[in-house]
Motif scaffolding. Structure first.
Motif, short mmCIF file in Angstrom:
data_model
loop_
_atom_site.label_atom_id
_atom_site.label_comp_id
_atom_site.label_asym_id
_atom_site.label_seq_id
_atom_site.Cartn_x
_atom_site.Cartn_y
_atom_site.Cartn_z
N ALA A 123 0.83 -1.21 0.00
CA ALA A 123 0.00 0.00 0.00
C ALA A 123 0.86 1.25 0.00
N TRP A 124 1.94 1.24 0.77
CA TRP A 124 2.85 2.39 0.83
C TRP A 124 3.53 2.62 -0.51
N SER A 125 3.87 1.53 -1.21
CA SER A 125 4.52 1.68 -2.51
C SER A 125 3.61 2.39 -3.51
N GLY A 126 2.29 2.14 -3.40
CA GLY A 126 1.36 2.83 -4.27
C GLY A 126 1.22 4.30 -3.94
N GLU A 127 1.60 4.69 -2.74
CA GLU A 127 1.54 6.09 -2.32
C GLU A 127 2.84 6.82 -2.67
N VAL A 128 3.96 6.12 -2.49
CA VAL A 128 5.25 6.71 -2.87
C VAL A 128 5.33 6.86 -4.39
N ALA A 129 4.87 5.84 -5.11
CA ALA A 129 4.85 5.89 -6.57
C ALA A 129 3.43 6.25 -7.00
N ALA A 130 3.16 7.53 -7.08
CA ALA A 130 1.79 7.97 -7.37
C ALA A 130 1.46 7.92 -8.85
N GLY A 131 2.48 8.03 -9.72
CA GLY A 131 2.23 8.05 -11.15
C GLY A 131 1.95 6.67 -11.72
N TYR A 132 1.25 6.64 -12.84
CA TYR A 132 0.83 5.39 -13.48
C TYR A 132 2.04 4.51 -13.81
N HIS A 133 3.02 5.07 -14.52
CA HIS A 133 4.19 4.28 -14.90
C HIS A 133 5.18 4.14 -13.75
N ASP A 134 5.16 5.08 -12.82
CA ASP A 134 5.98 4.94 -11.61
C ASP A 134 5.67 3.63 -10.90
N ARG A 135 4.41 3.25 -10.87
CA ARG A 135 4.01 2.04 -10.17
C ARG A 135 4.50 0.79 -10.88
N THR A 136 4.54 0.82 -12.21
CA THR A 136 5.13 -0.29 -12.94
C THR A 136 6.61 -0.41 -12.62
N ARG A 137 7.30 0.74 -12.56
CA ARG A 137 8.73 0.73 -12.22
C ARG A 137 8.95 0.22 -10.80
N ALA A 138 8.11 0.63 -9.87
CA ALA A 138 8.25 0.17 -8.49
C ALA A 138 8.04 -1.35 -8.41
N ALA A 139 6.98 -1.85 -9.04
CA ALA A 139 6.69 -3.29 -8.98
C ALA A 139 7.79 -4.10 -9.63
N SER A 140 8.35 -3.61 -10.75
CA SER A 140 9.44 -4.35 -11.41
C SER A 140 10.70 -4.33 -10.55
N THR A 141 10.94 -3.22 -9.84
CA THR A 141 12.10 -3.15 -8.94
C THR A 141 11.95 -4.17 -7.82
N PHE A 142 10.76 -4.26 -7.25
CA PHE A 142 10.52 -5.23 -6.18
C PHE A 142 10.73 -6.66 -6.70
N THR A 143 10.26 -6.93 -7.92
CA THR A 143 10.42 -8.26 -8.50
C THR A 143 11.89 -8.59 -8.71
N LEU A 144 12.67 -7.60 -9.13
CA LEU A 144 14.11 -7.82 -9.30
C LEU A 144 14.77 -8.16 -7.97
#
Length: 457
Positions: free
Chosen positions: A131-152
């Motif tokens: 939930a916090w990651s969705g707040e830190v990464a507020a932009g649409y593509h920011d969230r894709t970048r955050a999720a891919s970083t976590f997966t890495l």
């Protein structure tokens, strides 16, 4: 129309997701190695160990939505999510220490305490962090970048854990205590700095006015259930994710049998896992670019279709075509977690839309049911795949299995994930929230006069 700008840096996402390193490094050993070690080396029956694990997972499943809903309403000088992650980190570290460094007389009480602390800590970390990651990464593509970083980060931790398992087996075959010590050293050594990095992640200045959204969120099971069941976008994401996890779970549950019995290469039982996951470290940055280029829905559909085709290709494998097995494992690695990346980031977008429509903050709750979808998918995998191969006559305790049983094993191993990934693609195909619509929602949340519709963090 001017798009909402994505300004968060990848370094910020690596810092926020640092806690995934010890969490993932512990997850594979806890699931795959600990039951056998505690049974073989400490004299606990497999039935008892299985019962304790089931109790721990049920505790985790019950806590997830509770923690998610409460973290949505938490107000403190440290933010809404940090206190939960901090408490969870302490419990996770304590539980990990008990599980990986057991005393000579460790028995039922020791394992029960370790699993309770471990699974409770996971609940307190996982949902608030997403939930916090969705707040830190507020932009649409920011969230894709955050999720891919976590997966890495998760892929790196998984490869490290599998590498330690291979080292332990090479140095001292069958030494359960050595395996536990190496796993525990990795988890404990990474947990403290990782937790510090996650908790000290900088975020945008919080808006005091946003407290209105917290206060307007009903703390009612009925209202929470209604906000889930009446949200068609969320239900599509949950259905797609459950199907993805079912496909991945079938592959994981049967891979050992497939390699050992069908291919006749038991020496590759751990090696094929390591081979796939090593290439899986390349998948996150690749699919991050694809997600930004195509958008989340189309990238998720592409990912699931590709994985369905790759698994269909397994039908053509034979013991003599081991080269094809390696080619498909390589392809599987490059698509590993691709659909999960997109689906995970979609949840925050759905929560934004719900907040814009209702003024209610439900990100924590939505991520908690997303976690439940993961668990349901995994349970379906084991509940369907194992009885099905038994129906074909496959018996892992038998020295030899009939050709019909081995062919049945191959068909379930190949067609089960292929069908699951196809279902996932179909489920998410109707997801209608795209980048343009989300940008409009974010502008509304960022500029609305209503205090309840101000940014989350």
């Amino acid at each position: 129309m001017t798009a909402v700008r994505n300004t968060s840096s990848n370094a910020r996402f690596f810092r926020l997701g640092a806690i995934y390193l010890p969490v993932t490094a512990a997850a594979q050993p806890v699931a795959a190695w600990l039951p056998a070690i505690y049974s073989r080396d400490f004299g606990l029956s497999l039935a008892l160990v299985g019962t304790l694990y089931l109790a721990g997972q049920l505790l985790n499943s019950v806590l997830d939505p509770v923690v998610g809903a409460l973290s949505d309403r938490t107000r403190s000088r440290f933010g809404r999510r940090r206190p939960w992650i901090a408490g969870g980190g302490v419990l996770f570290l304590g539980g990990g220490a008990l599980l990986f460094f057991p005393s000579d007389g460790a028995g039922t009480a020791w394992l029960l305490a370790g699993l309770a602390a471990y699974y409770t800590g996971l609940s307190l970390i996982s949902t608030p962090l997403l939930a916090w990651s969705g707040e830190v990464a507020a932009g649409y593509h920011d969230r894709t970048r955050a999720a891919s970083t976590f997966t890495l980060l998760q892929s790196v931790a998984l490869v490290a854990a599998l590498g330690l398992a291979a080292i332990a087996q090479k140095v001292q075959p069958g030494d359960g205590r050595l395996q536990l010590t190496l796993f525990g050293a990795l988890v404990v050594a990474s947990a403290v700095p990782a937790l510090w990095l996650t908790l000290t992640t900088r975020e945008e200045p919080a808006s005091i006015a946003f407290d209105g959204a917290v206060l307007r969120t009903p703390l009612s099971p009925r209202a929470a259930l209604q906000s889930i069941l009446c949200n068609s976008l969320l239900l599509r994401v949950l259905a797609s994710d459950a199907a993805v996890r079912a496909g991945q779970g079938i592959r994981t549950a049967l891979l050992l049998f497939y390699v050992t019995f069908y291919l006749g290469r038991p020496e590759w039982a751990a090696g094929l896992f390591l081979f796939q996951y090593a290439f899986g470290m390349l998948s996150a940055p690749i699919w991050q670019r694809i997600g930004v280029k195509l958008g989340k829905r189309d990238a998720a559909i592409l990912a699931e279709v590709l994985q369905s085709l790759i698994n269909l290709g397994l039908v053509l494998t034979t013991p003599e075509r081991f080269w094809l097995v390696l080619v498909l494992a390589f392809a599987q690695g490059l698509t590993q977690g691709s659909g999960n990346i997109m689906l995970r980031s979609m949840v925050a977008d759905v929560a934004d839309k719900h907040r814009a429509d209702t003024g209610e903050e439900r990100a924590g709750l939505y991520y908690s049911v997303f976690g439940l979808a993961d668990k349901i998918g995994g349970a379906l995998a084991a509940g369907i795949a194992l009885p099905l191969i038994a129906w074909f006559g496959f018996d892992p305790q038998s020295a030899t299995n009939a050709p019909q049983a081995l062919n049945g094993l191959l068909l379930v191993f190949a067609l089960g994930p292929a069908l699951a990934h196809a279902i996932s693609a179909a489920a998410i195909s109707g997801f209608s929230l795209d980048a343009q619509q989300h940008d409009a929602i974010r502008r509304h949340l960022d500029t609305a006069a209503d205090p309840a519709l101000q940014p989350a963090e």
